[in-house]
Design a protein around this motif. Sequence first.
Motif, PDB file in Angstrom:
ATOM      1  N   TYR A 179       0.832  -1.203   0.000  1.00 12.78           N
ATOM      2  CA  TYR A 179       0.000   0.000   0.000  1.00 12.78           C
ATOM      3  C   TYR A 179       0.869   1.257   0.000  1.00 12.78           C
ATOM      4  CZ  TYR A 179      -3.466   3.419   1.601  1.00 12.78           C
ATOM      5  OH  TYR A 179      -4.281   4.515   1.725  1.00 12.78           O
ATOM      6  N   ARG A 221       3.816   1.442  -1.274  1.00 15.00           N
ATOM      7  CA  ARG A 221       4.382   1.520  -2.623  1.00 15.00           C
ATOM      8  C   ARG A 221       3.382   2.131  -3.600  1.00 15.00           C
ATOM      9  NH1 ARG A 221       5.953  -4.218  -1.807  1.00 15.00           N
ATOM     10  NH2 ARG A 221       7.968  -4.214  -0.753  1.00 15.00           N
ATOM     11  N   GLU A 222       2.108   1.803  -3.436  1.00 13.78           N
ATOM     12  CA  GLU A 222       1.087   2.382  -4.303  1.00 13.78           C
ATOM     13  C   GLU A 222       0.988   3.888  -4.094  1.00 13.78           C
ATOM     14  OE1 GLU A 222      -0.787   0.894  -6.708  1.00 13.78           O
ATOM     15  OE2 GLU A 222       0.472  -0.872  -6.384  1.00 13.78           O
ATOM     16  N   PRO A 246       5.613   4.488 -10.861  1.00 13.49           N
ATOM     17  CA  PRO A 246       6.070   3.204 -10.324  1.00 13.49           C
ATOM     18  C   PRO A 246       7.554   2.989 -10.565  1.00 13.49           C
ATOM     19  CG  PRO A 246       4.755   2.893 -12.310  1.00 13.49           C
ATOM     20  CD  PRO A 246       4.633   4.345 -11.948  1.00 13.49           C
ATOM     21  N   VAL A 278      -3.333  -3.593  -9.925  1.00 13.85           N
ATOM     22  CA  VAL A 278      -4.209  -3.776  -8.774  1.00 13.85           C
ATOM     23  C   VAL A 278      -5.536  -4.297  -9.296  1.00 13.85           C
ATOM     24  CG1 VAL A 278      -5.372  -2.621  -6.871  1.00 13.85           C
ATOM     25  CG2 VAL A 278      -3.059  -1.933  -7.512  1.00 13.85           C
ATOM     26  N   ARG A 304      -6.704  -5.631  -3.071  1.00 17.65           N
ATOM     27  CA  ARG A 304      -6.135  -4.637  -3.989  1.00 17.65           C
ATOM     28  C   ARG A 304      -4.635  -4.830  -4.196  1.00 17.65           C
ATOM     29  NH1 ARG A 304      -7.443   0.897  -1.244  1.00 17.65           N
ATOM     30  NH2 ARG A 304      -6.577   1.697  -3.187  1.00 17.65           N
ATOM     31  N   CYS A 305      -4.069  -5.757  -3.471  1.00 18.14           N
ATOM     32  CA  CYS A 305      -2.610  -5.884  -3.445  1.00 18.14           C
ATOM     33  C   CYS A 305      -2.074  -6.501  -4.735  1.00 18.14           C
ATOM     34  CB  CYS A 305      -2.191  -6.736  -2.253  1.00 18.14           C
ATOM     35  SG  CYS A 305      -0.395  -6.891  -2.094  1.00 18.14           S
ATOM     36  N   PRO A 306      -1.134  -5.835  -5.411  1.00 19.16           N
ATOM     37  CA  PRO A 306      -0.553  -6.395  -6.640  1.00 19.16           C
ATOM     38  C   PRO A 306       0.400  -7.543  -6.377  1.00 19.16           C
ATOM     39  CG  PRO A 306       0.526  -4.339  -6.086  1.00 19.16           C
ATOM     40  CD  PRO A 306      -0.600  -4.490  -5.108  1.00 19.16           C
TER      41      PRO A 306
END
Length: 333
Positions: free
Chosen positions: A237, A239-240, A248, A255, A275-277
Amino acid sequence: MSELRLEDVTVRFGGRRRGLTAVERVDLTVPAGSVVGLVGESGSGKSTLARAAVGLTPIAGGAILLDGQPLRHHTRGRRPLQMVFQDPYSSLDPRMTVGASIAEALPRGSVRGRGARQAEVARLLDLVALPADRAGTYPAQLSGGQRQRVALARALAGRPDVVIADEITSALDVSVQGTVLNLVRDLQRRLALSMLFISHDLAVVRYVSDYIAVMHLGRIVEYGTADDVLLDPQHPYTRELLAAVTGPVAAPPAVLDGEPADPQHPPTGCRFHRRCPQGPLVLADREVCRTTEPVADGHRHRAACHFAAPDTTEHAERVDVPVDAAIDPRSTR
């Protein structure tokens, strides 16, 4: 200088069945003489936590400590915590002059006599880079940036140990944001204030903060020094949020669900996993994210992520989050 510490703080609205837990078991420390930036998207619980700290919202559990002692919010005399709100126009009484608003915040009995009060108001206006003659004006006669400076002066009039600034630049024009940020940073250093600075904008938080705490769905998911968190963010989160400012650093998987989870019905396990990639919707072997709540202990920057690294890896490259610092804080636009 004083240390503000929130221990296991929970804030809940409504009843047990239909209630909302807006802040859940939050531990957060604002070291004496330091600025902690609290960042997170709208609805993460930042403002609720701030209002709980100053006594505007009751807590359902936990403790709020100032220098290790339980904080008591007195209705008279000096208040050790003062808050500056997001909208300076609504936080100032439009029927009172600037001078009267600031004088009203002076602790009872601290300044005696009309002349002494006027002198103290002039001193406080000078601290926030406004001329003394602004004392006779009304909030409607001032620009947004000037009103926010008045709100800062009013907070300082209470002679606080800790100042909580809640999204104080978000209602301002971009050019004026820089002047207010410069002023906040200058005041904090000159007065050695302890400060909790709240914003949804990581660039703004980085500019004024010594430490950064990241909040998501009512919980702190990462905390560390500003340089450490920005150099090597451990929680996806964080990092987002950083990618939204700098772009990025690497190209992660998309996501899968861009909408935040419902705070009334947060997901089990890690609250960010939908939502975590790097979560179970992308990597099938990370089912633990669905079922088990992560803990911060043992991870770098106290990141509440099952897959955050231990605090051993060295950082190589700084991530710069630019904010315009070359603005004269004495501009009165």
